[in-house]
Design an enzyme around this catalytic site. Structure first.
Site, mmCIF file in Angstrom:
data_model
loop_
_atom_site.group_PDB
_atom_site.id
_atom_site.type_symbol
_atom_site.label_atom_id
_atom_site.label_comp_id
_atom_site.label_asym_id
_atom_site.label_seq_id
_atom_site.Cartn_x
_atom_site.Cartn_y
_atom_site.Cartn_z
ATOM 1 C CE LYS A 211 116.035 38.332 36.789
ATOM 2 N NZ LYS A 211 115.268 36.094 36.864
ATOM 3 C CE1 TYR B 117 112.322 38.729 32.826
ATOM 4 C CE2 TYR B 117 111.109 40.092 33.682
ATOM 5 C CZ TYR B 117 112.787 39.351 33.689
ATOM 6 O OH TYR B 117 113.901 39.200 34.158
ATOM 7 C CG PHE C 170 108.776 30.792 33.266
ATOM 8 C CD1 PHE C 170 109.089 32.011 33.620
ATOM 9 C CD2 PHE C 170 109.030 29.434 32.724
ATOM 10 C CE1 PHE C 170 109.795 31.925 32.445
ATOM 11 C CE2 PHE C 170 109.797 29.886 32.031
ATOM 12 C CZ PHE C 170 110.648 31.382 31.483
ATOM 13 N NE ARG D 225 122.361 35.617 29.244
ATOM 14 C CZ ARG D 225 121.051 35.583 29.148
ATOM 15 N NH1 ARG D 225 120.368 37.033 29.756
ATOM 16 N NH2 ARG D 225 120.975 34.453 29.762
ATOM 17 N NE ARG E 17 120.456 34.137 36.534
ATOM 18 C CZ ARG E 17 120.166 34.404 35.012
ATOM 19 N NH1 ARG E 17 120.822 33.463 34.766
ATOM 20 N NH2 ARG E 17 119.196 35.471 34.839
ATOM 21 C CG ASN F 134 117.279 33.742 38.080
ATOM 22 O OD1 ASN F 134 116.763 34.712 38.396
ATOM 23 N ND2 ASN F 134 117.277 33.735 36.882
ATOM 24 C CG HIS G 289 116.664 41.103 33.133
ATOM 25 N ND1 HIS G 289 116.605 39.823 32.178
ATOM 26 C CD2 HIS G 289 117.250 41.917 32.418
ATOM 27 C CE1 HIS G 289 116.076 40.483 31.172
ATOM 28 N NE2 HIS G 289 117.349 41.399 31.235
ATOM 29 C CD GLU H 248 115.815 43.764 28.329
ATOM 30 O OE1 GLU H 248 117.483 43.485 29.040
ATOM 31 O OE2 GLU H 248 115.722 43.022 28.402
HETATM 32 P P1 ADP Z 1 117.891 34.211 31.609
HETATM 33 O O1 ADP Z 1 117.149 35.047 33.111
HETATM 34 O O2 ADP Z 1 118.739 33.357 32.294
HETATM 35 O O3 ADP Z 1 117.524 34.670 30.250
HETATM 36 P P2 ADP Z 1 114.961 33.384 30.156
HETATM 37 O O4 ADP Z 1 115.120 34.114 29.993
HETATM 38 O O5 ADP Z 1 114.966 32.079 29.825
HETATM 39 O O6 ADP Z 1 116.474 33.507 31.820
HETATM 40 O O7 ADP Z 1 114.303 33.377 31.197
HETATM 41 C C1 ADP Z 1 113.352 34.855 32.017
HETATM 42 C C2 ADP Z 1 113.800 34.773 33.688
HETATM 43 O O8 ADP Z 1 112.441 33.517 34.073
HETATM 44 C C3 ADP Z 1 114.763 33.877 34.554
HETATM 45 O O9 ADP Z 1 115.827 34.836 34.457
HETATM 46 C C4 ADP Z 1 113.862 33.656 35.582
HETATM 47 O O10 ADP Z 1 113.409 34.455 36.107
HETATM 48 C C5 ADP Z 1 112.496 32.656 35.259
HETATM 49 N N1 ADP Z 1 112.729 31.784 34.968
HETATM 50 C C6 ADP Z 1 112.672 30.915 33.578
HETATM 51 N N2 ADP Z 1 112.879 30.421 33.272
HETATM 52 C C7 ADP Z 1 111.768 29.233 34.258
HETATM 53 C C8 ADP Z 1 110.819 28.403 34.585
HETATM 54 N N3 ADP Z 1 111.458 26.718 34.210
HETATM 55 N N4 ADP Z 1 110.804 27.742 36.337
HETATM 56 C C9 ADP Z 1 110.318 29.666 36.848
HETATM 57 N N5 ADP Z 1 110.775 30.651 36.525
HETATM 58 C C10 ADP Z 1 111.473 30.507 35.133
HETATM 59 MG MG MG Z 2 116.203 35.805 29.130
#
Ligand code: ADP
Ligand code: MG
Length: 131
Positions: free
Chosen positions: A3, A43, A51, A79, A96, A106, A109, A120
């Site tokens: 990212k 997304y 968010f 993961r 992370r 974070n 992805h 993707e």
């Molecule tokens: P992951 O990336 O671990 O699969 P998610 O698919 O739940 O997590 O969320 C996609 C992305 O959205 C996250 O990697 C992060 O960048 C962002 N995100 C998730 N939850 C939050 C939150 N509570 N506040 C801000 N950004 C968030």
């Molecule tokens: Mg995800």
């Protein structure tokens, strides 16, 4: 994907090194940037989440690294390697834990299913960019 904040912080090489060192083979690799519209599409599954706007702005804020990775059990193992969404919850030794700034920024992805990994991958790479 690596990212924008992790690329900007100079961590792309270290992250790729952790990925290769964890047994993943790089099938395809690209340094590119998502437009705001492209980040919104990428997304789209999160569009009802509070968010979403912040996430789309952030993912379009600078260049990213996209990759297709291959390994037995790749989706689940990746993961595990990246760790929990919130770096405060991420285990020692995860990408992370080492590089994420926050729950939003974070560092990486990872696809959440083999089906989404294929979608993707199609988004970023043609057949002749895969090895
Ligand atoms: P992951 O990336 O671990 O699969 P998610 O698919 O739940 O997590 O969320 C996609 C992305 O959205 C996250 O990697 C992060 O960048 C962002 N995100 C998730 N939850 C939050 C939150 N509570 N506040 C801000 N950004 C968030
Ligand atoms: Mg995800």
């Amino acid at each position: 994907m690596i990212k924008p904040e992790a690329v900007a912080a100079g961590n792309m090489g270290k992250i790729i090194d952790m990925i290769i060192g964890s047994g993943f083979r790089i099938v395809a690799l690209k340094y590119t940037r998502l437009s705001h519209g492209e980040a919104g599409t990428f997304y789209e599954v999160h569009k009802e989440r509070p968010f979403y706007g912040e996430l789309v702005d952030y993912m379009a804020s600078g260049p990213i690294v996209a990759a297709i990775l291959e390994k037995d059990n790749a989706m689940e193992d990746f993961r595990k390697l990246i760790g929990a969404t919130d770096p405060a919850q991420a285990a020692e030794g995860t990408i992370r834990k080492a590089f994420a700034e926050s729950k939003a920024k974070n560092a990486v992805h990872g696809s959440d299913s083999d089906e989404n990994a294929a979608i993707e991958s199609e988004y970023f790479f043609s057949g002749r960019e895969r090895f």
